[in-house]
Design a protein around this motif. Sequence first.
Motif, mmCIF file in Angstrom:
data_model
loop_
_atom_site.group_PDB
_atom_site.id
_atom_site.type_symbol
_atom_site.label_atom_id
_atom_site.label_comp_id
_atom_site.label_asym_id
_atom_site.label_seq_id
_atom_site.Cartn_x
_atom_site.Cartn_y
_atom_site.Cartn_z
ATOM 1 N N THR A 1 0.857 -1.184 0.000
ATOM 2 C CA THR A 1 0.000 0.000 0.000
ATOM 3 C C THR A 1 0.895 1.237 0.000
ATOM 4 O O THR A 1 1.504 1.568 1.002
ATOM 5 C CB THR A 1 -0.908 0.029 1.245
ATOM 6 N N LYS B 1 -1.464 -0.975 -4.186
ATOM 7 C CA LYS B 1 -2.462 0.105 -4.147
ATOM 8 C C LYS B 1 -1.727 1.420 -3.936
ATOM 9 O O LYS B 1 -0.833 1.500 -3.094
ATOM 10 C CB LYS B 1 -3.437 -0.128 -2.993
ATOM 11 N N GLY C 1 -2.271 5.747 -3.370
ATOM 12 C CA GLY C 1 -3.302 6.722 -3.028
ATOM 13 C C GLY C 1 -2.802 7.812 -2.107
ATOM 14 O O GLY C 1 -1.698 7.749 -1.559
ATOM 15 N N PRO D 1 -4.455 9.367 0.990
ATOM 16 C CA PRO D 1 -5.581 9.368 1.931
ATOM 17 C C PRO D 1 -5.526 10.478 2.983
ATOM 18 O O PRO D 1 -6.308 10.451 3.933
ATOM 19 C CB PRO D 1 -5.462 7.986 2.601
ATOM 20 N N LYS E 1 -8.561 12.016 4.782
ATOM 21 C CA LYS E 1 -9.303 11.280 5.816
ATOM 22 C C LYS E 1 -8.838 11.644 7.220
ATOM 23 O O LYS E 1 -9.501 11.328 8.196
ATOM 24 C CB LYS E 1 -9.144 9.783 5.600
ATOM 25 N N PRO F 1 -11.523 12.225 -2.493
ATOM 26 C CA PRO F 1 -12.106 11.134 -1.710
ATOM 27 C C PRO F 1 -11.051 10.394 -0.880
ATOM 28 O O PRO F 1 -11.379 9.782 0.129
ATOM 29 C CB PRO F 1 -12.709 10.200 -2.767
ATOM 30 N N GLU G 1 -9.441 7.708 -1.583
ATOM 31 C CA GLU G 1 -9.483 6.247 -1.708
ATOM 32 C C GLU G 1 -8.299 5.751 -2.538
ATOM 33 O O GLU G 1 -7.951 6.361 -3.553
ATOM 34 C CB GLU G 1 -10.778 5.801 -2.408
ATOM 35 N N PRO G 2 -7.695 4.627 -2.137
ATOM 36 C CA PRO G 2 -6.577 4.101 -2.928
ATOM 37 C C PRO G 2 -7.028 3.551 -4.282
ATOM 38 O O PRO G 2 -8.192 3.197 -4.465
ATOM 39 C CB PRO G 2 -6.016 2.973 -2.054
ATOM 40 N N ARG H 1 -23.767 0.375 -8.077
ATOM 41 C CA ARG H 1 -22.794 -0.023 -7.058
ATOM 42 C C ARG H 1 -22.613 -1.541 -7.004
ATOM 43 O O ARG H 1 -21.767 -2.053 -6.293
ATOM 44 C CB ARG H 1 -23.251 0.452 -5.672
ATOM 45 N N ARG I 1 -16.950 -5.545 8.256
ATOM 46 C CA ARG I 1 -16.544 -4.153 8.019
ATOM 47 C C ARG I 1 -17.273 -3.141 8.894
ATOM 48 O O ARG I 1 -17.645 -2.060 8.458
ATOM 49 C CB ARG I 1 -16.728 -3.791 6.543
#
Length: 704
Positions: free
Chosen positions: A98, A120, A122, A124, A127, A155, A157-158, A350, A467
Amino acid sequence: MSDLVTITRNGSIAIVSIENPPVNALGYDIRAGIFNAMEQLAADDTVAGVVLTGSGRTFSAGADIREFGKPSQEPWLPVVIQKVEDMPKPVVAALHGTVLGGGFELSLGCHARIAAPGTKVGLPEVKLGLMPGAGGTQRLPRIIGPEAALKIIVPGEPVGTEAALKMGVIDAISDDPVKAAVDRAAQMAADGAPLVKVRENDAPLAAAKADRSAFEETAAALLKKAKGLKAPAACIDAVRWSMDLPVEEALVKERETFMKLIDDDQSKAQRHIFFAEREAAKVADMPKDVKPRDVKKVGVIGAGTMGGGISMNFANVGIPVTIIETSQEALDRGFATIEKNYRISVSRGRMTEDDLKARMSMLTGSTDMNDLADADMIIEAVFEEMDIKKQIFGDLDRIAKPTAVLATNTSYLNVDEIAQMTKRPGSVLGTHFFSPANVMKLLEIVRGAETEPEVLATAIEIGRRIRKVPVVVGVCFGFVGNRMLRARSLETERLLLEGATPQQVDAAITGFGFPMGPFAMGDLAGLDIGWRIRKQMGGSADGGSADIADALCEMGRFGQKTGRGFYIYEQGSRAGTPDPEVEALIKETAAKKGITRRQISEEEIVERLIYPMISEGAKILDEGIAQRPGDIDAVWVFGYGFPLWRGGPMFYADQVGLAHIRDRLNHYAETTGNAALKPAPLLNRLADEGQGFASLARKEAKAA
Ligand code: NAD
């Protein structure tokens, strides 16, 4: 050279590797190590090119966020990245794991990026209430264009490898990224073409510079979702600078804004919640060797509002569920609602039709409790009535296998009393989901007096698997969330009688940052639920009266579902309009009680709704129902819509100052004659000592 950054050789290519497990965080030693390595390799004539990589789990997951806001030493990350970018020899990043935040920004300073499958990447930072502060907002737009960069940065997100390759964020995917990077660096060195510094690569900006409309449209849509947060707006501004300012100026502004955000209360609150979320499932007295039990099959009893939503959580992660109801009709109704909910996701793109089928195939209905004999975990979600729950747990004791975890979704009832209906109270606990159960992230895990550690560990583990944010709490009326909510609800009614209107109260609370006010919320959830509970409990004996809500229910006004509650809902509308009839009812009730109504300020409304909750939270901590203040904050942020950027009620209390809260509660107790508003002993004590709730968490951390 520090041993946290090593240099090895593959022919004329030098391999610089970050060796700082577990995630190669970019602390001072690493930054200095990379800087010095670049300096040394630039001067070394035997080196034609450089590969930058990381050992262990990941290239680098970014800065160590525990160090944010603390003094740090030069060289800072932006300088290190510029050093890499300015190298006279090609530097190729070999990525895996990551690659986030500063780690990703570091790779953007390289002249090419090659990633292992499954990597991944990104940014983040948003956040945590921040924005990329080491060139991310300027370099990413210069690779993929400003609009695409917005969609990654705002956003937070990765992005997966395939998508990253398609966008051009990475240049290639390879099973052996280090080898591929060595080859690429050698090739680039042999070609001798001028190296492209990303910060000078303005071509990808051109289209958006010529026509801003798509960029601004995307920016506006992202901003709409920002819900009172400053960081998303700051990210958007920063990406705009990539088009409007010379890059050197934009990089300086980016860093300044990043530093400002670090010191801002919003980011502090978001960082607090980031850690609180991770800590809330840690149980201080959990023996280290405890292993959760394997959960392969789940049973859910009741296919109503909650049972249906709870079942969806398991279906979503591929765990089969048997749902028990009292009749086939009730089962059919429940299944139809679940399918309808999934259909909404399909219609919004979605989820695919195949996903829907796969998830529905995880669910089996039955009207025979004996079908739960092979379930590893059983969650009861029937009506909130003690007698029915006791009956069910008595039955489960006979039916469930010996290792099954037996859980109740009760909102208020005593989990220990329910557990006593079995010969295995150690296997019983509460798993309190929040409505809508397939959406809300909070899972209060209610530990009974006899709940065994292994059973508790199983519930926590399953909570993570589906989750949720599991927060372990103790047994009391309403546990953490609903008990504090009750403190707030008592005040909402009093405020009406003393002079406020429902719309004034709701506006004050949405102004504070909640997505909905208490009266609109009551209308949405159904006023009849509380009314029935109050009737069961014998009305106002414990001060839990709700004269107005009760009177509305007596009139058949249950809220949205009957078109009328505290507000009027025109056909199909979810937005209520004020109702003069309700105002008349409030005035009449106040007069009957001899209360003279007065103008009530927004400030008073907020203080009288939020401060009693904080005082109740202090009692909850004192009684050990919650282990730490952060647990209470996690409950309120993830289950009740407390504004994230305020960090939850206990964090907010510390920001306001406990002495102020104590004084205001004493003031309101005196002026309203309601002694229940007096501050809790722990709140008094901490205020007297000049401390905040955070001091309790610090003590706990020291003891551990
Ligand atoms: P609900 O009325 O929507 O559903 C309850 C279902 O249980 C009904 O379909 C009923 O037919 C079924 N049922 C009743 N007795 C049964 C039995 N013996 N065997 C099998 N099924 C039986 O209620 P709900 O809102 O889903 O609430 C369920 C539980 O969850 C309650 O304990 C409630 O306090 C709790 N809870 C509710 C919410 C909420 O917002 N609705 C939130 C958190 C927790």
